[in-house]
Scaffold this active site. Sequence first.
Site, PDB file in Angstrom:
ATOM      1  N   LEU A 173     -69.489   1.915 -32.193  1.00 39.28           N
ATOM      2  CA  LEU A 173     -68.284   2.722 -32.425  1.00 39.28           C
ATOM      3  C   LEU A 173     -68.369   4.081 -31.744  1.00 39.28           C
ATOM      4  O   LEU A 173     -69.447   4.663 -31.620  1.00 39.28           O
ATOM      5  CB  LEU A 173     -68.068   2.899 -33.930  1.00 39.28           C
ATOM      6  CG  LEU A 173     -67.961   1.602 -34.742  1.00 39.28           C
ATOM      7  CD1 LEU A 173     -67.669   1.925 -36.206  1.00 39.28           C
ATOM      8  CD2 LEU A 173     -66.886   0.672 -34.184  1.00 39.28           C
ATOM      9  N   HIS A 174     -67.207   4.568 -31.332  1.00 44.08           N
ATOM     10  CA  HIS A 174     -67.087   5.894 -30.717  1.00 44.08           C
ATOM     11  C   HIS A 174     -65.853   6.572 -31.299  1.00 44.08           C
ATOM     12  O   HIS A 174     -65.213   6.036 -32.218  1.00 44.08           O
ATOM     13  CB  HIS A 174     -67.023   5.773 -29.191  1.00 44.08           C
ATOM     14  CG  HIS A 174     -66.010   4.778 -28.689  1.00 44.08           C
ATOM     15  ND1 HIS A 174     -64.662   4.919 -28.926  1.00 44.08           N
ATOM     16  CD2 HIS A 174     -66.155   3.614 -27.998  1.00 44.08           C
ATOM     17  CE1 HIS A 174     -64.018   3.914 -28.372  1.00 44.08           C
ATOM     18  NE2 HIS A 174     -64.902   3.085 -27.817  1.00 44.08           N
TER      19      HIS A 174
ATOM     20  N   HIS B 256     -62.648   4.496 -31.883  1.00 47.58           N
ATOM     21  CA  HIS B 256     -62.650   3.715 -33.132  1.00 47.58           C
ATOM     22  C   HIS B 256     -62.471   4.647 -34.336  1.00 47.58           C
ATOM     23  O   HIS B 256     -61.743   4.326 -35.271  1.00 47.58           O
ATOM     24  CB  HIS B 256     -63.975   2.967 -33.305  1.00 47.58           C
ATOM     25  CG  HIS B 256     -64.320   2.015 -32.200  1.00 47.58           C
ATOM     26  ND1 HIS B 256     -65.291   2.277 -31.284  1.00 47.58           N
ATOM     27  CD2 HIS B 256     -63.827   0.786 -31.888  1.00 47.58           C
ATOM     28  CE1 HIS B 256     -65.409   1.248 -30.441  1.00 47.58           C
ATOM     29  NE2 HIS B 256     -64.520   0.323 -30.787  1.00 47.58           N
TER      30      HIS B 256
ATOM     31  N   MET C 263     -54.155   1.666 -28.360  1.00 48.40           N
ATOM     32  CA  MET C 263     -53.274   1.379 -27.225  1.00 48.40           C
ATOM     33  C   MET C 263     -54.070   1.275 -25.926  1.00 48.40           C
ATOM     34  O   MET C 263     -53.522   0.905 -24.895  1.00 48.40           O
ATOM     35  CB  MET C 263     -52.185   2.442 -27.131  1.00 48.40           C
ATOM     36  CG  MET C 263     -51.169   2.256 -28.244  1.00 48.40           C
ATOM     37  SD  MET C 263     -50.191   3.688 -28.613  1.00 48.40           S
ATOM     38  CE  MET C 263     -49.153   3.764 -27.203  1.00 48.40           C
ATOM     39  N   LYS C 264     -55.346   1.581 -25.967  1.00 48.40           N
ATOM     40  CA  LYS C 264     -56.192   1.360 -24.784  1.00 48.40           C
ATOM     41  C   LYS C 264     -56.135  -0.117 -24.388  1.00 48.40           C
ATOM     42  O   LYS C 264     -56.141  -0.448 -23.216  1.00 48.40           O
ATOM     43  CB  LYS C 264     -57.622   1.769 -25.097  1.00 48.40           C
ATOM     44  CG  LYS C 264     -58.585   1.218 -24.105  1.00 48.40           C
ATOM     45  CD  LYS C 264     -59.703   2.147 -23.824  1.00 48.40           C
ATOM     46  CE  LYS C 264     -60.642   1.536 -22.838  1.00 48.40           C
ATOM     47  NZ  LYS C 264     -61.218   0.286 -23.362  1.00 48.40           N
TER      48      LYS C 264
ATOM     49  N   LEU D  56     -62.354   6.476 -23.675  1.00 45.24           N
ATOM     50  CA  LEU D  56     -63.590   6.068 -24.350  1.00 45.24           C
ATOM     51  C   LEU D  56     -63.646   4.546 -24.439  1.00 45.24           C
ATOM     52  O   LEU D  56     -62.643   3.891 -24.696  1.00 45.24           O
ATOM     53  CB  LEU D  56     -63.657   6.648 -25.770  1.00 45.24           C
ATOM     54  CG  LEU D  56     -63.714   8.157 -25.923  1.00 45.24           C
ATOM     55  CD1 LEU D  56     -64.109   8.512 -27.353  1.00 45.24           C
ATOM     56  CD2 LEU D  56     -64.677   8.798 -24.959  1.00 45.24           C
TER      57      LEU D  56
END
Length: 282
Positions: free
Chosen positions: A33-34, A37, A148-149, A184
Site C-alpha cells: 500500500l501507498h 491506497h 481513477m488511476k 503512485l
Amino acid sequence: MNIAKTIKETRQIVQQWKNENLTIGFVPTMGYLHEGHASLIRRAAEENDRVVVSVFVNPIQFGPSEDLDKYPRDIEMDKRICEANGAHLIFVPGVDELYPFGFSTYVDVEGTSKGLCGGSRPGHFRGVCTVVAKLFHIVQPDSAFFGMKDAQQLAVIRRMTEDLCFPVRIVGCPIVRESDGLALSSRNNYLNDVERKAALCLSQGLDEGLRLIENGERNTHVIKSAVRKKIEQEPLARVDYVEAVDPNTIQGIDYIKESILCAVAVFIGNTRLIDNFIWEEA
Ligand code: AMP
C-alpha cells in the site's frame, strides 16, 4: 483493527456490524500500500462506520508472462497503513481460500473490458471482475472505493455492479501523484533511479494532451499523437497504447463532445505503467 485470513471470519465480523446497523466501506487492493491506497481508505472511513480493506494479489488477473511472482508484498507495512488511515478489518486470504480446487466460475464483462488494458492484457478484467464479485459477496459493503488511476477498471466494475445487481455504491477517487507528477503505483517500486526519472514522460505526455484540449482542440487523433510524441521523446519509454475514449463505455471517440478519458500505458524498461486524465466540458 481485525485481521482475517478466512471468508468465515470475515463474514462473522461483517455480520456483527450489520446487526448493529453500521455501514461498511470496502477498499479492494493487491497490497504494498501507498498514499494512493491510503486516500481510498480515508475516504471510505469518512463515509462509513466501518472500513474493510482486502489485500490479495489475485493470480487470475495476471497473464502468463506478467509479474505475479515478483509483485511486491509487505503485509506488515500494509497493516500499519490500514490502521493509520482508519481501517477496521483487513481481509488477507490465501489463494486457496478464494480459489479452492475445482474453482471454475468467472465473471466476464463485455464492452468496457475491450481495448486499452483489456487489449494488452487478455483475461485481465475477467480476473479482476471475478475476484471483486467474490469479495463483494464476502464483505457485502454499502460502498466500494476504487482509484481513477485504473480508469478502465472503474468503468468495468461499475458495469458489473449494475449488471449483476450488487447493492453497492461504487466511488471513484482521484489519482494521487508524487510532487513531480508521477502517479503512485506499487509497480513504481520496480524502477531504478534512471527509470524513475524517465517515468515522468507519462504525466508529461498527458499534460500536453490536456493543454491542447484546454486550448480548444477537440480532434482526439491530434491529441493522441501529441501525447504519444511527447512520451516517445523519452528514450527509455515504449508506448503500449495512447487512447482517447468515453470514460463510461470505453469506446473510442474521434471528436470530444462532453468528456474524454485519455489513457496511456507505457513500458519503462520492463515495467508497464499506466496513467490517464478525464476531461469534462464545464
Ligand atoms: P492495486 O493495489 O494496484 O490493485 O490498487 C488498489 C486500488 O487502489 C485500485 O482501486 C487503484 O485504482 C487504487 N490506486 C492505485 N494507485 C492509486 C493512485 N495513485 N491514486 C489513487 N488510487 C490508486
